[in-house]
Each structure stands twice: as structure tokens, then as C-alpha cells.
Design a protein around this motif. Sequence first.
Motif, PDB file in Angstrom:
ATOM      1  N   GLN A 171       0.817  -1.203   0.000  1.00 37.00           N
ATOM      2  CA  GLN A 171       0.000   0.000   0.000  1.00 37.00           C
ATOM      3  C   GLN A 171       0.854   1.258   0.000  1.00 37.00           C
ATOM      4  OE1 GLN A 171      -3.306   0.006   2.750  1.00 37.00           O
ATOM      5  NE2 GLN A 171      -3.564  -2.212   2.615  1.00 37.00           N
ATOM      6  N   ALA A 172       0.220   2.369  -0.292  1.00 31.57           N
ATOM      7  CA  ALA A 172       0.939   3.624  -0.534  1.00 31.57           C
ATOM      8  C   ALA A 172       1.721   4.115   0.667  1.00 31.57           C
ATOM      9  CB  ALA A 172      -0.055   4.698  -0.979  1.00 31.57           C
ATOM     10  N   GLY A 173       1.282   3.823   1.876  1.00 36.58           N
ATOM     11  CA  GLY A 173       1.977   4.338   3.045  1.00 36.58           C
ATOM     12  C   GLY A 173       3.194   3.545   3.450  1.00 36.58           C
ATOM     13  N   ALA A 174       3.429   2.394   2.791  1.00 31.69           N
ATOM     14  CA  ALA A 174       4.557   1.547   3.147  1.00 31.69           C
ATOM     15  C   ALA A 174       5.835   2.056   2.488  1.00 31.69           C
ATOM     16  CB  ALA A 174       4.293   0.103   2.732  1.00 31.69           C
ATOM     17  N   ASN A 175       6.950   1.627   3.040  1.00 30.78           N
ATOM     18  CA  ASN A 175       8.243   2.016   2.500  1.00 30.78           C
ATOM     19  C   ASN A 175       8.390   1.535   1.071  1.00 30.78           C
ATOM     20  OD1 ASN A 175      11.239   1.910   1.989  1.00 30.78           O
ATOM     21  ND2 ASN A 175      11.244   2.756   4.059  1.00 30.78           N
ATOM     22  N   GLY A 176       9.012   2.340   0.239  1.00 32.20           N
ATOM     23  CA  GLY A 176       9.153   2.020  -1.181  1.00 32.20           C
ATOM     24  C   GLY A 176       9.916   0.744  -1.454  1.00 32.20           C
ATOM     25  N   ARG A 177      10.785   0.344  -0.519  1.00 39.41           N
ATOM     26  CA  ARG A 177      11.548  -0.889  -0.750  1.00 39.41           C
ATOM     27  C   ARG A 177      10.638  -2.102  -0.841  1.00 39.41           C
ATOM     28  NH1 ARG A 177      12.702  -0.197   4.855  1.00 39.41           N
ATOM     29  NH2 ARG A 177      14.544   1.031   4.349  1.00 39.41           N
ATOM     30  N   TYR A 178       9.453  -2.019  -0.205  1.00 40.42           N
ATOM     31  CA  TYR A 178       8.521  -3.129  -0.242  1.00 40.42           C
ATOM     32  C   TYR A 178       7.508  -2.980  -1.371  1.00 40.42           C
ATOM     33  CZ  TYR A 178      10.472  -3.688   4.412  1.00 40.42           C
ATOM     34  OH  TYR A 178      11.333  -3.832   5.460  1.00 40.42           O
ATOM     35  N   ARG A 179       7.146  -1.765  -1.694  1.00 38.50           N
ATOM     36  CA  ARG A 179       6.098  -1.529  -2.682  1.00 38.50           C
ATOM     37  C   ARG A 179       6.561  -1.732  -4.115  1.00 38.50           C
ATOM     38  NH1 ARG A 179       4.419   3.305  -3.296  1.00 38.50           N
ATOM     39  NH2 ARG A 179       5.893   4.446  -1.997  1.00 38.50           N
ATOM     40  N   SER A 180       7.883  -1.649  -4.351  1.00 38.84           N
ATOM     41  CA  SER A 180       8.396  -1.646  -5.721  1.00 38.84           C
ATOM     42  C   SER A 180       8.037  -2.897  -6.501  1.00 38.84           C
ATOM     43  CB  SER A 180       9.917  -1.456  -5.708  1.00 38.84           C
ATOM     44  OG  SER A 180      10.538  -2.505  -4.993  1.00 38.84           O
ATOM     45  N   ALA A 181       7.930  -4.037  -5.821  1.00 39.12           N
ATOM     46  CA  ALA A 181       7.657  -5.292  -6.521  1.00 39.12           C
ATOM     47  C   ALA A 181       6.180  -5.665  -6.544  1.00 39.12           C
ATOM     48  CB  ALA A 181       8.457  -6.424  -5.876  1.00 39.12           C
ATOM     49  N   PHE A 182       5.347  -4.876  -5.887  1.00 38.86           N
ATOM     50  CA  PHE A 182       3.951  -5.276  -5.702  1.00 38.86           C
ATOM     51  C   PHE A 182       3.213  -5.474  -7.029  1.00 38.86           C
ATOM     52  CE2 PHE A 182      -0.500  -4.687  -4.366  1.00 38.86           C
ATOM     53  CZ  PHE A 182      -0.532  -5.578  -3.307  1.00 38.86           C
ATOM     54  N   GLU A 206      15.418 -12.728  -9.623  1.00 39.39           N
ATOM     55  CA  GLU A 206      15.690 -12.034  -8.376  1.00 39.39           C
ATOM     56  C   GLU A 206      14.412 -11.730  -7.605  1.00 39.39           C
ATOM     57  OE1 GLU A 206      16.785  -8.248  -6.050  1.00 39.39           O
ATOM     58  OE2 GLU A 206      15.654  -8.308  -7.904  1.00 39.39           O
ATOM     59  N   LEU A 207      13.357 -11.379  -8.310  1.00 36.50           N
ATOM     60  CA  LEU A 207      12.095 -11.075  -7.652  1.00 36.50           C
ATOM     61  C   LEU A 207      11.567 -12.291  -6.896  1.00 36.50           C
ATOM     62  CD1 LEU A 207       9.645  -9.319  -7.040  1.00 36.50           C
ATOM     63  CD2 LEU A 207       8.721  -9.955  -9.287  1.00 36.50           C
ATOM     64  N   LEU A 208      11.646 -13.464  -7.496  1.00 36.81           N
ATOM     65  CA  LEU A 208      11.170 -14.666  -6.816  1.00 36.81           C
ATOM     66  C   LEU A 208      11.846 -14.835  -5.462  1.00 36.81           C
ATOM     67  CD1 LEU A 208      11.042 -17.242  -9.764  1.00 36.81           C
ATOM     68  CD2 LEU A 208       9.100 -16.197  -8.595  1.00 36.81           C
TER      69      LEU A 208
END
Length: 627
Positions: A171-182, A206-208
Motif C-alpha cells: 500500500q501507498a503508506g509503506a516504504n518504497g523498498r517493499y512496494r516496488s515489486a507489488f 531475483e524477484l522470486l
Amino acid sequence: MFQINFKVNNTLLLGKTMMNKCFSRIRFCGGVILATMAGLGIAFPVVADGHGIALYGEPALPSDYTNLPQANPDAPTGGTFVDGQVGSFDSLNPHILQGNTPWQLRFLAYESLMGRAYDEPFTLYGLLAERVEVNDEQTQITFTLNPAAEFSDGTPVTQDDVIWSWNILGQAGANGRYRSAFSKVESVEKVGDRGIRFTIGAPDRELLMTLGFRPIMKSAQYADDESAFFRSGLNNIPITTAPYVITDFDPGRFVELSRNEDYWGADLPFRRGTNVIDTIRMEFFGDATAHFEAFKAGELSTMRETNAAKWARDYDFPAVRSGDIVLSEIPHQRPSGMTGFAMNTRRDLFDDWRVRQAMIEVFNFDYINNVINGGTQPRITSYYSNSPLGMEPGPAQGAVADLLEPFADSLLPGTIEGYNLPETDGRASNRKGLRAASRLLEDAGYTVENGVLTGPNGPVTFDILVQTGSSEVQSIADIYIESLKGLGIDARAVAIDSAQFTDRVTNYDFDMVWYQWGLSLSPGNEQLAYWGPDGVTAPVSRNVMGADDPAISEMIDAMLNADSQEGYVAAIRALDRVLTAGRYVVPIWHNPVSWIAHDKALTYPADRLPIYGDWIGFQPDVWWFEN
């Protein structure tokens, strides 16, 4: 990503022997390891053998491994580890954008499905998950939860917790390091009683792997008000699965974690010999002087030093002479990364590469290095220098040249033919650098009028953004500003607290900023967040300089889709050339070793140092107190 793994046979013995020698010959051995791997004809598909997964080849440790090689399985438990840092905190949730959180909490207070082994460039072993499987098409990864996995309150970790954690971090409020792969994950579903399967739209090795390296949180903690997860503050103590739990804190002053005596994973091979210290306390100080004085007074267990001159000069106090404090030097094979003054190309002034080169020319590196470090520290010459991934000197050759050739007409000078940072004579005047900078600025349309550099938008002035509390950075900025005056530039250092600094950098609200990118031996999708096109305008990326070059994206794409080790390394070296010749940062120095002063009773396994050296997962993770 590139993976240096060694099979359990004669190859293992050869690899480990070479790895040990590398600690005294870091630059040479990196190339030897790569060459040896190629000569052995090792294949590099994604492999998941249940207990672990490596990007290229097999995990170095077999399925019946007993402990990580950098850990001492016989380390005793006990003791209180007190660490210090300059700054403050107003949140205990390291996964959201709001607030300022002690950085260690991200690694000490949370666990993931898989755990990273920092004795290998990028291999994951089972943690909350006891098994991992990848399909032949490399578009699905399935994790099977360990039936013993539980939260610190004694409740089990469930499939729903994993899926909720994945969704909340997207979600938008989370740190970008986690959102980038969503957006790349098409579905997350339960498989049987304990399985969770992620499906992606296209093969992405790498994503896996990174899908198994995200924090898992207790969904029930936020069942009544999910928005509470995103609110900064100290009222919501996280319930986690990690070996440590937060047991005490004083806002802005300290955070204390205690080892969970009922930690579910204490006997896992991945945890054996790690996290044995009973109490970890993080103390916060208003400035670096107060921090150091607290260590000298015996209030802290450890002190990391980043300044060579201070390491040689300031660590001769009574506790060191008596032997109560030990001085340790930890070598590593990590890339230097990039540290220095980053120029915001979103500003008209720094949109011109000639101006950026002028800023580099006028930076009197040798003089500043002598003032700050006694002249001992090597300069950062590229983003991946000090590692086998760094660009090689001279013109691009072979596969690197082939990758860059389609962009030859648009690449900046030096990218293909070779780029070197300017050298100075070490004198304070730096006349050579000033002359070179003046010529570049003149070519870019700037003139000096009444001693003031003037351009299309009038007199040239800009701010250099720094954080309060670092006297070393302030000193570097002050010397640099004096040099800029020689060009007729009115620059000033603006020091602000960490919360303001984060906010302004996140929103690219600066002209020039002191910034650091730490890079690993296994670059992957995160490179898009570092230098990718989305970060040119969208906030919350690490593309703070606003690099906007199609060649960058193409080199990252070539890296992510390389089908061999050689192709992977070539793509990184090509990327390194594009970034370095982009002249986005005025680079300073790096440390090929880490300097740690510590309590004599605080011990680390000196005979089994990880290739990352003093990095995440090292201190206090594999340290212990001798009884």
C-alpha cells in the motif's frame, strides 16, 4: 544478481580456500573467483532445493547444515550490548514512510519466510518457511511454513499473516523498498495447510527470491483498525516472530530489546550461534561528540569508526591502553557504493553535465582527504569499485562495449572510452581544478561578473543539505564551499534534523545533498528504485539525483535478464560506467575495512568472517560475550 557458491566436493574446498585468502587480497581475489567459476563450467539456473534458494547455482550449505559458517554454534548466551547512534526516533515501525525509526529494528525485530546468508552474495535459507520451491518456468515460488513458527505472544504464524503482510506492504503508506515489486505479482494464494504461492507475470529470478525476504507481521494486531499500521508513533508495540522483542524505550533516548527465552526458532540451523546476547540497547545522542564520549566513559559496548585519522588518533584512551577496549579491523569485499554530494538534476543548474563535472573538478579531494583522514583513504572511483563488479579502467571491452554501443550517440563523454576522476596536487589552492571547472562553466554559458558566477537564471547560488550531528560532513562541506567561492559561487550548507532531512530528500526538495548509496555483491530489482525512470518525478525513490538516462534502464534490464554469470557481470559493469560518467555525485572516499572498537568481552568469530564483513547480520547477530 551474481552468486558465488561452491558445491560440496573438491570445488567447495577450492572455493573456501580462495575465499579465506581474499580477506588479505580483496581486489585480486574477486576476479580470481569469477574466473575460476567460469572455468569450472558451473551452470547458473535458479535452484530451489527445499531448504534454501540461490540465484545462480546451488546454496553453498547442504540441506543438513548445522549452522551458518560465520556463526559460532557454541557461543554462550548472556550479556547486554549497548550501541549508540546520533539522532532520535519517534516510531517503532520501520516499514512505513512516516516517522523516524531506529534502523536496527528492521533487522532485529522482524523475521521473514527466508533468511539471508551474508557469507554468500545472495542465498536464502529457510526461516519461517521450512521449504521453498520454484516452478520450471520461474514464474511461481511456493513457501511452506514451518509448523513451529509462532509470534512472540505464542500464537502461530499462519498463511493469512503472510498474505496480509504482503498486501499491507504494497500500500501507498509503506516504504518504497517493499512496494516496488507489488505490481509484478499477479496472485498470492494458499496451497494446502501451510503453503503460500506467489505468481509473477514474467520470469524474474531475483524477484522470486526477494518475495521470501519480506517481514511477516501479525495480522490480528491490526484487525480492528488496519490504518493504525501506517500511523507513526510509539503506542503500538509490534508483535513479531524474531529472537528479540521490544521491552522498554524512552522516546528519543533509547530502545531496549530482550532475547525471547521462548523464541520458536532457537534450534534452527539458520539461528544456531546467532542472537545469543540477552539484551540489546540502542542509545541516542544529539551529536557525534557526545556519542564518542559516552563510549570512552564505558557507557557503550561498541563504536564504529568511519574516519581513518580519528581511528589512528583518538583511540588511545586509557581503556584501550589497558586492554578493556579492543580495536578490530574487519575486511570485506563489498562494493564501495557511492557517498558524497549528490546533485539534483531536476534543478536547471545541475541539468548540464558540464556543470556537474565542474563541481567535481573544484572538489579538492586530496586536500580534504588529508585534512579529514590524514590522506589514507582511497577514493570512490565508481559505484561498484572495490569489488569484482566494478567497471574496468580504459575503454569498454567485449560484452560491456556491446551493451553500450546502441547508446553511443547519447552517452556522456567517458562512458565508453573511459572516465577518471580528476587528480589534485593536495594543495589548498587547487588551481588546476579551478581552471578546469571555469572552462567547463564557460562552455555551459556561465560568466563571472564582478566576482559572481552568473548564468541564464542570474547569480549562481545553491544550498548543500546535510543532517545535523555530523561534524565530519560539516567540515567537508565547509572546505568545499570555500573552493566554490573561487568560481564565484555562493553556496551554503543547510543542516537540518533527521526527520526534516528525510522528508526533503524523499520529495527531492534540495539542490545538492550529502547522500550515501550502499550497494551489494548481488544487485537486482532494487536498482530500478535507485536509478530507474520512475524516480525522476515520483517521490520516495533513491534516485535522488534524478538520473534520467535510457541507457541506465537498459543496463538494469540486461542485468536482470542475464542468462549467465558473465552476462550478469558485464551488465553491472556497463551500468557502473553509465552512472559514473553521468557525473551525478561528487564522490569522497570509502573504507575497504571496517573499524570497530569494542568491549574486550564482546567477541566475534574472527576466523570465519563473512564476505560482506561488518554488514547487516554481523554485529550483534554473530557476536557474543565471553563469560
